[in-house]
Design a protein around this motif. Structure first.
Motif, PDB file in Angstrom:
ATOM      1  N   LEU A   1      25.466 -34.451 -12.640  1.00  0.00           N
ATOM      2  CA  LEU A   1      26.692 -35.107 -13.125  1.00  0.00           C
ATOM      3  C   LEU A   1      27.297 -34.391 -14.319  1.00  0.00           C
ATOM      4  N   SER A   2      26.472 -33.816 -15.179  1.00  0.00           N
ATOM      5  CA  SER A   2      27.000 -33.205 -16.404  1.00  0.00           C
ATOM      6  C   SER A   2      27.869 -31.984 -16.112  1.00  0.00           C
ATOM      7  N   GLU A   3      27.655 -31.335 -14.970  1.00  0.00           N
ATOM      8  CA  GLU A   3      28.474 -30.168 -14.622  1.00  0.00           C
ATOM      9  C   GLU A   3      29.586 -30.511 -13.634  1.00  0.00           C
ATOM     10  N   SER A   4      29.558 -31.706 -13.080  1.00  0.00           N
ATOM     11  CA  SER A   4      30.586 -32.092 -12.115  1.00  0.00           C
ATOM     12  C   SER A   4      31.819 -32.639 -12.841  1.00  0.00           C
ATOM     13  N   ARG A   5      32.861 -32.912 -12.081  1.00  0.00           N
ATOM     14  CA  ARG A   5      34.088 -33.482 -12.634  1.00  0.00           C
ATOM     15  C   ARG A   5      34.531 -34.645 -11.769  1.00  0.00           C
ATOM     16  N   LEU A   6      35.213 -35.586 -12.416  1.00  0.00           N
ATOM     17  CA  LEU A   6      35.810 -36.715 -11.725  1.00  0.00           C
ATOM     18  C   LEU A   6      37.316 -36.504 -11.726  1.00  0.00           C
ATOM     19  N   ILE A   7      37.879 -36.400 -10.537  1.00  0.00           N
ATOM     20  CA  ILE A   7      39.339 -36.295 -10.422  1.00  0.00           C
ATOM     21  C   ILE A   7      39.835 -37.702 -10.128  1.00  0.00           C
ATOM     22  N   VAL A   8      40.530 -38.290 -11.096  1.00  0.00           N
ATOM     23  CA  VAL A   8      41.040 -39.654 -10.961  1.00  0.00           C
ATOM     24  C   VAL A   8      42.389 -39.586 -10.243  1.00  0.00           C
ATOM     25  N   LEU A   9      42.478 -40.349  -9.147  1.00  0.00           N
ATOM     26  CA  LEU A   9      43.665 -40.336  -8.294  1.00  0.00           C
ATOM     27  C   LEU A   9      44.267 -41.729  -8.209  1.00  0.00           C
ATOM     28  N   GLN A  10      45.585 -41.777  -8.099  1.00  0.00           N
ATOM     29  CA  GLN A  10      46.313 -43.029  -7.925  1.00  0.00           C
ATOM     30  C   GLN A  10      47.025 -42.974  -6.585  1.00  0.00           C
ATOM     31  N   VAL A  11      46.696 -43.923  -5.710  1.00  0.00           N
ATOM     32  CA  VAL A  11      47.355 -44.042  -4.412  1.00  0.00           C
ATOM     33  C   VAL A  11      47.904 -45.462  -4.346  1.00  0.00           C
TER      34      VAL A  11
END
Length: 156
Positions: A70-80
């Motif tokens: 998790l520390s190297e991953s990213r969360l791409i927050v999306l709005q639909v």
């Protein structure tokens, strides 16, 4: 020359992109609050800028494996429409303009399991599969229940 601005990210060994108009933010993560009895692709919920966001592990959706680090991953927050969610990816790489003429429709789009692939960008030294977040949300099994649950959490 008409172009589409995209956020390019890595999942597995491949590159994918989502149109920038759906992207709210790109976040680092250190913890996801797990919620029991949810579909396997849903890692849990995070609180970001006062919002509760369900986290979809994109590697689980595509390859049936979890992102481990998790520390190297990213969360791409999306709005639909009225639904805010995040996709967990290995790496958010860049924001680029992809010319419309490089975005090729492919026969796999008709396959039920990959309806959310809207095109493949055939660029000079790479292929980038373009994801339609609206179709992604509609195609995930159980996502309507999650949307309802998130509405009740927001109103609580």
């Amino acid at each position: 020359m008409e172009e589409t601005k995209m956020v390019v990210f890595q999942s597995g060994k491949e590159e994918y992109a989502v149109p920038i108009q759906y992207v709210v933010s790109i976040e680092k993560l250190d913890h996801i609050n797990p919620i029991p009895h949810l579909p396997v692709y849903l890692r849990g919920i995070v609180k970001n800028r006062g919002e509760l966001i369900p986290v979809i592990d994109f590697e689980q959706v595509l390859y049936s494996q979890f992102i481990e680090n998790l520390s190297e991953s990213r969360l791409i927050v999306l709005q639909v429409e009225s639904f805010l969610f995040g996709i967990l990816v290995k790496e958010a790489k860049e924001i680029i303009d992809i010319p419309i003429e490089l975005q090729k429709q492919i026969g796999l789009m008709a396959y039920e399991g990959t309806r959310y692939f809207s095109a493949v960008a055939n660029m000079e030294k790479r292929l980038v599969t373009i994801i339609d977040p609206k179709i992604l949300v509609e195609s995930l099994e159980g996502i309507q229940d999650i949307q309802e649950y998130m509405k009740t959490m927001q109103n609580a």
